[in-house]
Design an enzyme around this catalytic site. Structure first.
Site, mmCIF file in Angstrom:
data_model
loop_
_atom_site.group_PDB
_atom_site.id
_atom_site.type_symbol
_atom_site.label_atom_id
_atom_site.label_comp_id
_atom_site.label_asym_id
_atom_site.label_seq_id
_atom_site.Cartn_x
_atom_site.Cartn_y
_atom_site.Cartn_z
ATOM 1 N N ARG A 46 -54.568 48.958 87.570
ATOM 2 C CA ARG A 46 -54.291 48.156 88.758
ATOM 3 C C ARG A 46 -54.787 46.713 88.642
ATOM 4 O O ARG A 46 -54.164 45.789 89.150
ATOM 5 C CB ARG A 46 -55.037 48.762 89.943
ATOM 6 C CG ARG A 46 -54.165 49.499 90.891
ATOM 7 C CD ARG A 46 -55.044 50.223 91.883
ATOM 8 N NE ARG A 46 -54.240 51.138 92.664
ATOM 9 C CZ ARG A 46 -53.591 50.787 93.779
ATOM 10 N NH1 ARG A 46 -53.664 49.556 94.234
ATOM 11 N NH2 ARG A 46 -52.879 51.670 94.424
ATOM 12 N N ASP A 87 -49.226 48.818 89.677
ATOM 13 C CA ASP A 87 -49.543 49.745 90.755
ATOM 14 C C ASP A 87 -48.562 50.900 90.586
ATOM 15 O O ASP A 87 -47.355 50.741 90.788
ATOM 16 C CB ASP A 87 -49.351 49.043 92.109
ATOM 17 C CG ASP A 87 -49.604 49.996 93.271
ATOM 18 O OD1 ASP A 87 -49.681 51.230 93.038
ATOM 19 O OD2 ASP A 87 -49.737 49.509 94.411
ATOM 20 N N LYS A 142 -56.917 65.652 81.683
ATOM 21 C CA LYS A 142 -57.236 66.395 82.889
ATOM 22 C C LYS A 142 -57.789 65.460 83.971
ATOM 23 O O LYS A 142 -58.228 64.362 83.627
ATOM 24 C CB LYS A 142 -58.230 67.501 82.585
ATOM 25 C CG LYS A 142 -59.596 66.970 82.130
ATOM 26 C CD LYS A 142 -60.620 68.047 82.122
ATOM 27 C CE LYS A 142 -61.653 67.697 83.129
ATOM 28 N NZ LYS A 142 -62.944 68.226 83.051
ATOM 29 N N HIS A 172 -60.449 67.821 75.367
ATOM 30 C CA HIS A 172 -61.128 67.066 74.302
ATOM 31 C C HIS A 172 -62.015 67.958 73.431
ATOM 32 O O HIS A 172 -62.374 67.577 72.323
ATOM 33 C CB HIS A 172 -61.885 65.857 74.864
ATOM 34 C CG HIS A 172 -63.205 66.171 75.491
ATOM 35 N ND1 HIS A 172 -63.335 66.612 76.774
ATOM 36 C CD2 HIS A 172 -64.463 66.118 74.998
ATOM 37 C CE1 HIS A 172 -64.613 66.804 77.051
ATOM 38 N NE2 HIS A 172 -65.323 66.510 75.990
ATOM 39 N N LYS A 176 -63.095 68.244 68.835
ATOM 40 C CA LYS A 176 -64.427 68.274 68.209
ATOM 41 C C LYS A 176 -64.331 68.972 66.859
ATOM 42 O O LYS A 176 -63.765 70.064 66.746
ATOM 43 C CB LYS A 176 -65.432 69.018 69.105
ATOM 44 C CG LYS A 176 -65.760 68.260 70.393
ATOM 45 C CD LYS A 176 -66.799 69.000 71.221
ATOM 46 C CE LYS A 176 -66.901 68.454 72.627
ATOM 47 N NZ LYS A 176 -67.806 67.347 72.807
ATOM 48 N N GLU A 210 -75.411 71.410 80.009
ATOM 49 C CA GLU A 210 -75.533 69.950 80.074
ATOM 50 C C GLU A 210 -76.804 69.585 80.823
ATOM 51 O O GLU A 210 -77.213 70.304 81.737
ATOM 52 C CB GLU A 210 -74.343 69.354 80.828
ATOM 53 C CG GLU A 210 -73.012 69.592 80.153
ATOM 54 C CD GLU A 210 -71.919 68.816 80.879
ATOM 55 O OE1 GLU A 210 -71.600 67.713 80.425
ATOM 56 O OE2 GLU A 210 -71.424 69.313 81.901
ATOM 57 N N ASP A 229 -64.019 72.539 86.349
ATOM 58 C CA ASP A 229 -64.295 71.385 85.498
ATOM 59 C C ASP A 229 -64.521 71.800 84.039
ATOM 60 O O ASP A 229 -64.145 71.074 83.119
ATOM 61 C CB ASP A 229 -65.543 70.661 86.031
ATOM 62 C CG ASP A 229 -65.846 69.371 85.290
ATOM 63 O OD1 ASP A 229 -64.886 68.633 84.994
ATOM 64 O OD2 ASP A 229 -67.029 69.097 84.999
ATOM 65 N N HIS A 234 -62.301 73.872 78.788
ATOM 66 C CA HIS A 234 -63.075 73.901 77.545
ATOM 67 C C HIS A 234 -63.548 75.316 77.169
ATOM 68 O O HIS A 234 -63.415 75.746 76.029
ATOM 69 C CB HIS A 234 -64.290 72.981 77.643
ATOM 70 C CG HIS A 234 -63.972 71.611 78.176
ATOM 71 N ND1 HIS A 234 -62.826 70.936 77.834
ATOM 72 C CD2 HIS A 234 -64.637 70.787 79.032
ATOM 73 C CE1 HIS A 234 -62.818 69.750 78.442
ATOM 74 N NE2 HIS A 234 -63.901 69.651 79.178
ATOM 75 N N LYS A 328 -74.680 72.098 84.977
ATOM 76 C CA LYS A 328 -75.250 70.746 84.918
ATOM 77 C C LYS A 328 -76.744 70.871 85.194
ATOM 78 O O LYS A 328 -77.184 71.810 85.866
ATOM 79 C CB LYS A 328 -74.634 69.869 86.011
ATOM 80 C CG LYS A 328 -73.111 69.762 85.904
ATOM 81 C CD LYS A 328 -72.677 68.435 85.339
ATOM 82 C CE LYS A 328 -71.175 68.301 85.295
ATOM 83 N NZ LYS A 328 -70.695 67.629 84.078
HETATM 84 C C1 BG6 Z 1 -65.591 66.942 80.890
HETATM 85 C C2 BG6 Z 1 -66.145 67.312 82.236
HETATM 86 O O1 BG6 Z 1 -64.320 67.511 80.716
HETATM 87 O O2 BG6 Z 1 -66.458 67.405 79.868
HETATM 88 C C3 BG6 Z 1 -67.550 66.751 82.405
HETATM 89 O O3 BG6 Z 1 -65.307 66.798 83.248
HETATM 90 C C4 BG6 Z 1 -68.436 67.167 81.254
HETATM 91 O O4 BG6 Z 1 -68.124 67.192 83.636
HETATM 92 C C5 BG6 Z 1 -67.759 66.847 79.926
HETATM 93 O O5 BG6 Z 1 -69.660 66.468 81.374
HETATM 94 C C6 BG6 Z 1 -68.547 67.426 78.778
HETATM 95 O O6 BG6 Z 1 -68.029 66.974 77.562
HETATM 96 P P1 BG6 Z 1 -68.926 66.883 76.272
HETATM 97 O O7 BG6 Z 1 -67.983 66.445 75.200
HETATM 98 O O8 BG6 Z 1 -70.006 65.892 76.565
HETATM 99 O O9 BG6 Z 1 -69.491 68.250 76.059
#
Ligand code: BG6
Length: 479
Positions: A46, A87, A142, A172, A176, A210, A229, A234, A328
């Site tokens: 934007r 936009d 996502k 993602h 890795k 985490e 999440d 993952h 978390k």
């Molecule tokens: C993301 C989540 O997909 O992955 C986050 O939305 C999380 O909440 C993150 O912290 C963790 O990724 P990584 O690569 O740090 O383990």
């Protein structure tokens, strides 16, 4: 559809993901000469900016988020960058974007990370501006919906403009190195596969812990929670890679065919097979941290921790629980997979006072990348009365084994595959839908029972009920 795009269009080009991950990844690839010399990168968001303004913005992000030794000559990278404000709700803005992108005869790769409500207008805008033709592929970040139904809506909207072989759904974790190594470990070695089943494996644990809290993502996280999440994407992908049958070949269709079978065999779980939690104030590595509700600024029923005892209803895994947990503000940042083997069928040492403990394979994904197999060995000594046994680890430290290759950001791999058109490490629509179907059922079971998250102190391993979930079966979480 095999072509290497010579244009990469980044939506959300000024956002957090772009600054922390995407632009550093692209710059690092460029420094390693892995981007085609003619690849142009067009950013859009934007904010009003011209090319030069964007280059300055990106330079600042790179200085903050990419270690100096990986930057190479930044000038070469910055010169590839162009910027067009947009936009996404204004369909006619897309014409200027198409002009900025320029000719696409060699192909265009789009990376779309946007708020869920902008998916549809963005696809509509791209279509109207002619940016969805056969030589355009699209990467989707996502969150792709919040439940099966909303994910289907997004997938339908995207499918109206792009065929599945041009849609690259990003998880993602698949970028890795250590996650990809799971496939190498399983399918490039002969010794594990014959044992990789219910006859020899007692249970599997997958932990994604985490130490971070909300990280300023208030709006997003509170509407998502740990289940959506982290588990929906993952953790289920990790589970699928651990549990899948050998694919016939290492290619996108074969690998994804096998993963989806695993996801479809997930049994609907009972509410007592899950524990949810929310952190309260505590300390991590000696630092006091606030509770979730304090960070959020209001009370909430969102879970920041979830533990699940999952089951796969198929031949290979009948009766083998998969314990999953993520949270978390746990005491350590740690992603690991534990394969707990069964005891030997009969121990010849029992009568001489020694116990053979079952073997265990620990696959460290992050931060340590290592694989450790515990084996029983005789403790040296004369021991005339008997024999003493002790587990000893057979350790492979991946960075040590491969001194040399740089530790890459997961997105480096994924962006390169997007530009070059390899879908192996991207998630197919049927996988995402199978994931959502299972997750929706978990959430429905919580809603049925009116389950609210239990509290846990930041810096602990989650609510005590999570420990009990495993201990009821005589299993201890690996810590
Ligand atoms: C993301 C989540 O997909 O992955 C986050 O939305 C999380 O909440 C993150 O912290 C963790 O990724 P990584 O690569 O740090 O383990």
């Amino acid at each position: 559809m095999s072509f290497t795009a010579d244009r990469l269009l980044l939506f959300g080009a000024t956002g957090d993901l772009a600054q922390r991950m995407l632009l550093p990844s692209l710059c690092a690839l460029c420094a390693d000469n892995l981007l085609a010399p003619d690849l142009a990168i067009i950013g859009t968001a934007r904010q009003e900016m011209d090319d030069q303004g964007y280059r300055n913005f990106v330079r600042a992000a790179l200085e903050k988020f990419l270690p100096a030794e990986r930057r190479g000559s930044m000038a070469g990278f910055l010169n590839r960058l162009h910027y067009q404000p947009l936009d996404a709700n204004e369909t006619d803005h897309f014409a200027a974007l198409a002009d900025k992108v320029g000719p696409q005869d060699d192909g265009l790769a789009i990376f779309l990370s946007t708020a869920p409500n902008l998916f549809e207008p963005t696809i509509a805008g791209l279509s109207a501006a002619g940016l969805t033709h056969g030589k355009v592929r699209i990467g989707l970040e996502k969150p792709l919906g919040t439940c099966l139904e909303s994910s289907r809506e997004i997938n339908d909207a995207v499918a109206s403009a792009f065929s599945e072989d041009r849609i690259f759904r990003i998880d993602h974790y698949l970028g890795k190195e250590t996650v990809q190594n799971l496939l190498a470990l399983r399918f490039a070695n002969i010794m594990f596969e014959p044992l990789w089943n219910a006859a020899h494996i007692d249970h599997v644990q997958i932990t994604v812990a985490e130490t971070v809290g909300l990280e300023g993502r208030v709006g997003f996280y509170d509407g998502a929670g740990a289940l959506r999440d982290m588990v929906q994407n993952h953790m289920l992908q990790l589970l699928a890679l651990v549990a899948m049958e050998p694919p016939v070949s290492y290619n996108a269709t074969a690998v994804r065919d096998e993963k989806v079978k695993v996801l479809r065999s997930l049994r609907k779980i009972l509410p007592e097979e899950t524990v949810t939690g929310q952190y309260t104030a505590g300390a991590i590595a000696g630092q006091a941290v606030p509770g979730y509700a304090d960070e959020l600024g209001k009370p909430s029923e969102t879970e920041t921790f979830v533990a699940i005892k999952a089951h796969l209803d198929n031949w290979r895994w009948k009766g083998v629980p998969f314990y999953l947990r993520t949270g978390k503000r746990l005491p350590a940042r740690k992603t690991e997979i534990i394969i707990q083997f069964r005891p030997v069928p009969y121990s010849i040492f029992d009568a001489r006072g020694a116990t053979a403990q079952p073997n265990r394979l620990v696959i460290g994904i992050q931060p340590e990348e290592n694989i450790s197999l515990s084996l029983m060995a005789k403790v040296p000594g004369l021991d005339r009365g008997g024999i003493r046994l002790r587990p000893v680890p057979l350790d492979i430290d991946m960075p040590d084994a491969f001194a040399g290759p740089t530790k890459r950001i997961a997105y480096e791999r994924l962006l390169l595959d997007l530009v070059e058109g390899d879908q192996t490490l991207f998630v197919r629509r049927d996988e995402v839908e199978a994931q959502w179907e299972w997750i929706d059922a978990v959430r429905a079971s919580w809603a049925d029972k009116g389950l609210a998250p239990k509290t846990y102190t930041a810096g602990s391993w989650g609510p005590t009920a999570a420990i009990a979930l495993a201990e009821r079966d005589g299993v201890t979480w690996h810590e």
